[in-house]
Scaffold this motif. Structure first.
Motif, PDB file in Angstrom:
ATOM      1  N   ASN A  98       0.841  -1.117   0.232  1.00 36.40           N
ATOM      2  CA  ASN A  98       0.104  -0.181   0.049  1.00 36.40           C
ATOM      3  C   ASN A  98       0.750   1.354  -0.161  1.00 36.40           C
ATOM      4  N   SER A  99       1.945   1.257   0.732  1.00 35.80           N
ATOM      5  CA  SER A  99       2.898   2.313   0.630  1.00 35.80           C
ATOM      6  C   SER A  99       3.593   2.833  -0.893  1.00 35.80           C
ATOM      7  N   MET A 100       3.794   1.556  -1.498  1.00 40.45           N
ATOM      8  CA  MET A 100       4.335   1.705  -2.791  1.00 40.45           C
ATOM      9  C   MET A 100       2.973   2.054  -3.705  1.00 40.45           C
ATOM     10  N   GLU A 101       1.873   1.586  -3.675  1.00 38.07           N
ATOM     11  CA  GLU A 101       0.883   2.023  -4.234  1.00 38.07           C
ATOM     12  C   GLU A 101       0.374   3.593  -4.289  1.00 38.07           C
ATOM     13  N   LYS A 102       0.518   3.752  -2.913  1.00 44.01           N
ATOM     14  CA  LYS A 102       0.636   5.611  -2.560  1.00 44.01           C
ATOM     15  C   LYS A 102       1.668   6.234  -3.517  1.00 44.01           C
ATOM     16  N   PHE A 103       2.585   5.657  -3.401  1.00 39.93           N
ATOM     17  CA  PHE A 103       3.879   6.408  -4.396  1.00 39.93           C
ATOM     18  C   PHE A 103       3.522   6.245  -5.642  1.00 39.93           C
ATOM     19  N   PHE A 104       3.045   4.959  -6.405  1.00 36.64           N
ATOM     20  CA  PHE A 104       2.773   5.022  -7.733  1.00 36.64           C
ATOM     21  C   PHE A 104       1.681   6.232  -8.091  1.00 36.64           C
ATOM     22  N   LYS A 105       0.630   6.431  -7.216  1.00 34.13           N
ATOM     23  CA  LYS A 105      -0.452   7.312  -7.656  1.00 34.13           C
ATOM     24  C   LYS A 105       0.189   8.675  -7.614  1.00 34.13           C
ATOM     25  N   GLU A 106       1.044   9.095  -6.774  1.00 34.90           N
ATOM     26  CA  GLU A 106       1.755  10.304  -6.634  1.00 34.90           C
ATOM     27  C   GLU A 106       2.537  10.561  -7.937  1.00 34.90           C
ATOM     28  N   LYS A 107       2.807   9.628  -8.770  1.00 29.01           N
ATOM     29  CA  LYS A 107       3.537   9.507  -9.839  1.00 29.01           C
ATOM     30  C   LYS A 107       2.677   9.373 -11.133  1.00 29.01           C
ATOM     31  N   GLY A 108       1.424   9.364 -10.761  1.00 25.95           N
ATOM     32  CA  GLY A 108       0.485   9.039 -11.881  1.00 25.95           C
ATOM     33  C   GLY A 108       0.238   7.902 -12.500  1.00 25.95           C
ATOM     34  N   ARG A 109       0.720   6.651 -11.710  1.00 24.03           N
ATOM     35  CA  ARG A 109       0.583   5.530 -12.114  1.00 24.03           C
ATOM     36  C   ARG A 109      -0.324   4.475 -11.278  1.00 24.03           C
ATOM     37  N   LYS A 110      -0.629   3.334 -11.831  1.00 21.07           N
ATOM     38  CA  LYS A 110      -1.622   2.578 -11.090  1.00 21.07           C
ATOM     39  C   LYS A 110      -0.733   1.526 -10.645  1.00 21.07           C
ATOM     40  N   LEU A 111      -0.894   0.580  -9.569  1.00 23.73           N
ATOM     41  CA  LEU A 111      -0.275  -0.490  -9.263  1.00 23.73           C
ATOM     42  C   LEU A 111      -0.821  -1.881  -9.610  1.00 23.73           C
ATOM     43  N   ILE A 112      -0.256  -2.660  -9.958  1.00 21.76           N
ATOM     44  CA  ILE A 112      -0.931  -4.008 -10.350  1.00 21.76           C
ATOM     45  C   ILE A 112       0.002  -5.106  -9.560  1.00 21.76           C
ATOM     46  N   GLY A 113      -0.683  -6.124  -9.292  1.00 20.57           N
ATOM     47  CA  GLY A 113       0.177  -7.097  -8.397  1.00 20.57           C
ATOM     48  C   GLY A 113      -0.596  -8.529  -8.547  1.00 20.57           C
TER      49      GLY A 113
END
Length: 764
Positions: A383-398
């Motif tokens: 979730n910490s990485m997902e928040k970081f992805f969002k800040e960069k305008g990206r979406k996380l997939i796992g």
């Protein structure tokens, strides 16, 4: 013919129906050689003929796409078709905003003109691929000198049902050239895939240049050979597709190592190459597990500055160390600079969390953050990485494990664990979108067999348990090739093709007709030959184990008209110098090894077949007090092979047949079925045993089907000659962990395989 002077309306109606049925049958038998098949096809009359002077023109919005189409003819005509701007060309590309799907298109071919219409460049590129498939297969080869190429007249309207149509390649375990990646992208484009999931890092190798951490490729991209390579090298003795690619060896610090990596610029060029073909590359940097290639170079990443393989998985990075989070963010910042994809894949699978449970720092952090389980700690990291992805305008997939412990609803879930069958429902309930990538049948790295194509083609992408209102949360599917045992490009081709074509039609969402697909596939195998794709040749129509009483005629034919069957009797691998199989008569037991060979020398799979001369097995003596069903010896553990089953079972019970208790679906266990099968008439019986993992069937004390060993679901079959009456029956089954598969069918005298009636079984 229907005539106007028919007197009775009923006769007229019946004749109309008969004619329509005939036309329907004709259409099915004479479908255009397109995969995936379009949603709406209206055949026309005649053909359109291309010449070197045929002009490609149309809306300037499609300026690049006009060049793509023109280039298709370079190999045949010796040059591309001429391209004009805003010219009333014979081949016209038009912008049509009425088409609502960005990948939707219309293709109209008459004898005089071709019109391609789309609302977006993606749709136009897909329309070009449809036209490409209508062109002769030799359009793919450099020949030159042609002056005419024809395509049939037709009107097509088409769009995909799913937005995610993906393939995956693991370049970490074994490495692949950029040229191969581009060729795979070309195949993806041909069959209208649009997502290429590139698994760039794992325990065995780090394949992407990270400028802030140069040791990741200086050290992490190289390794000595491992136990998986040993298996590959053993298999290479009979199959050259397993010879480890010599281009990826080098001398480093006085020893030979294997590996390689891609520079950031090389990957940026690959991204552009894919984008020009309507394919988005999805990078995966797998963490917090599967990170030994990184940990070995930067030991601070693990909780105790060590790195090893545990009982199940490898040492993970340590989320309790702030430097680890900084490292992860640094990595993904550079990854995002290379890959503009909407989604970035973080993996998140198979994490050995016991390392965190032994770490004082992690225990302190869990206590401080109110976490009760290590699963919650993993969720905190993701979730910490997902928040970081969002800040960069990206979406996380796992992978679907990221559901454990909780995940944001904005992440995408890639479902792979068939034994965690409720994961798609859990994800949808949580608000996530889901990509279906089940290990069975979408893990293409598993050895294919005769069931692989229909299983891939017919797999239901939307589980029946998904409510109608939620079905749009399933956004597509993907096939994966993991490369622990895939060391060459030829082997990768073999595993992808032709299964990729079956998946393409499944993902496109057109009306399914497997018989039609198989007819159309024949034309595509010719095209793949022209493209030098080392696809898997069709299975030979064989059992693994035959039974006969007096003599047997062995007459095997390949479905490929230009293939010859060659065989050996001494246990050696068939070669092109081996004798051709031509109506061989056997009067004694014999083991044959046979394979199909194409004129160019390419060999199909080797089939080891036993032909057993045997009398009808006499019935066993009737037990004093026969009981219904089969006796089962149950072990709360698995064994590596059925021959290793030993010790006292943990419990015993009776089942109505070859049935696995529902409460055993996710555990490792062993079952031994014992009893009788009461066959109603004498003759040769065929049994079909499908299992994941090991299973061995014996009837009347004779081994009929041997499916031993740890493996994905696969079928082994065999015959046995049985006298009418009660015959001894035994079946050993081992599940090594995960979702089980066990199924036993039978047939007699060429009938279709079917379930064994429960009343046939009895016990002592």
């Amino acid at each position: 013919m229907i005539r106007s002077h028919f007197r009775q309306q009923r006769i007229f109606a019946v004749t109309i129906v008969g004619l329509l049925c005939s036309l329907c049958s004709y259409a099915q038998q004479n479908q255009l050689p397109l995969i995936p098949y379009p949603n709406k096809v209206v055949p026309g009359r005649g053909n359109f003929t291309f010449t070197p002077q045929t002009v490609v023109a149309g809306n300037d919005f499609f300026s690049n796409e006009k060049l793509v189409l023109a280039e298709l003819f370079s190999k045949s005509f010796g040059k591309p078709l001429p391209v004009k701007k805003d010219y009333p060309g014979i081949v016209q590309m038009n912008l049509d905003r009425r088409i609502t799907d960005p990948e939707g298109y219309k293709l109209t071919i008459t004898t005089q003109q071709i019109t391609l219409q789309a609302a977006d460049r993606a749709g136009m590129l897909i329309a070009i691929q449809t036209l490409r498939q209508l062109l002769p297969a030799d359009i793919e080869s450099a020949q030159g000198g042609k002056n005419k190429i024809s395509v049939p007249a037709v009107a097509i309207e088409d769009q995909p049902a799913f937005s995610w149509r993906g393939t995956h390649l693991d370049v970490s375990r074994h490495f692949f050239t950029l040229d191969y990646l581009k060729r795979h992208i070309d195949l993806m484009a041909l069959y209208k895939f649009n997502k290429f999931h590139l698994h760039l890092t794992d325990d065995q190798g780090w394949r992407v240049e990270i400028k802030k951490y140069p040791k990741l490729t200086e050290e992490g991209a190289w390794r000595t050979l491992n136990n998986q390579d040993s298996i590959v090298m053993s298999r290479s003795k009979e199959n050259p597709d397993f010879i480890i690619d010599p281009r990826f060896f080098r001398q480093k610090n006085g020893r030979e190592v294997y590996g390689g990596f891609y520079t950031q610029q090389e990957l940026k060029d690959l991204v552009a190459y894919a984008a020009a073909r309507n394919i988005e590359i999805i990078p995966e940097i797998d963490m917090p597990g599967h990170m030994m290639a990184a940990i070995n170079s930067y030991m601070f990443l693990s909780c105790d500055s060590t790195s090893s393989f545990g009982k199940f998985f490898s040492t993970p990075i340590c989320p309790c160390n702030p430097a680890t989070l900084d490292f992860a963010k640094d990595i993904f910042t550079e990854i995002m600079d290379i890959f503009p994809s909407t989604y970035i894949h973080i993996g998140g699978d198979e994490v050995e969390r016991s390392h965190w449970e032994r770490s004082a720092a992690c225990q302190d952090m869990m206590k401080r953050e109110g976490m009760k389980t290590s699963a919650e700690l993993q969720a905190w990291f993701i979730n910490s990485m997902e928040k970081f992805f969002k800040e960069k305008g990206r979406k996380l997939i796992g992978w679907d494990e990221i559901l454990d412990g909780g995940i944001s609803s904005s992440a995408a879930i890639m479902y792979w664990r068939t034994w965690a069958g409720n994961a798609p429902n859990e994800a949808i309930k949580n608000g996530n979108v889901v990509i279906m990538s089940p290990d069975n049948p979408f893990y293409f790295s598993e050895q294919p067999d005769k069931n692989s194509l229909p299983a891939t083609y017919n797999y239901s992408l939307i589980p029946a348990s998904i409510a109608a209102k939620d079905r749009n949360r399933i956004i597509g599917g993907q096939a994966n090739v993991w490369t622990e045992y895939v060391a060459t490009e030829q082997r990768a081709d073999y595993l992808y093709m032709p299964r990729m074509t079956a998946l393409a039609e499944n993902l496109w969402g057109s009306v399914k007709n497997y018989s039609s697909y198989m007819r159309r596939l024949d034309a595509h195998l010719v095209r793949l030959d022209t493209m030098k794709v080392a696809y898997r040749m069709p299975d030979l129509p064989l059992l693994y184990n035959y039974a006969f009483i007096d003599s047997m005629l062995v007459d095997v034919r390949s479905s490929m008209s230009n293939a010859q069957i060659r065989y050996t009797t001494d246990g050696s691998a068939p070669a092109q110098s081996s004798p051709v199989l031509n109506k061989l008569v056997l009067r004694t037991s014999q083991r044959l090894r046979m394979a199909a060979f194409k004129p160019d020398g390419r060999r199909g799979d080797i089939f080891d077949v036993a032909y057993n001369k045997q009398p009808l097995a006499q019935p066993a003596p009737d037990p004093a007090k026969p009981g219904k069903g089969l006796l089962v010896e149950w072990y709360n553990r698995s064994f590596d092979s059925t021959v290793l089953i030993t010790g006292k079972p943990d419990r015993e019970f009776t089942t109505a047949g070859v049935i696995v208790p529902k409460d055993a679906e996710t555990a490792a266990f062993t079952m031994r079925y014992r009893g009788y099968i009461n066959v109603p008439t004498s003759g040769i019986y065929t049994f079909y045993l499908t299992s994941d993992d090991a299973a061995v069937l014996k009837v009347a004390g004779r081994e009929v089907a041997n499916n031993d060993g740890m493996h994905a679901p696969k079928e082994k079959n065999g015959q046995v000659a049985l006298q009418q009456g009660r015959q001894l029956f035994s079946l050993d089954f081992i599940e090594g962990g995960g979702g089980y598969t066990l199924r036993l069918l039978y047939s007699k005298d060429g009938s279709e395989p079917k379930e064994i009636p429960a009343e046939w079984f009895s016990n002592f």
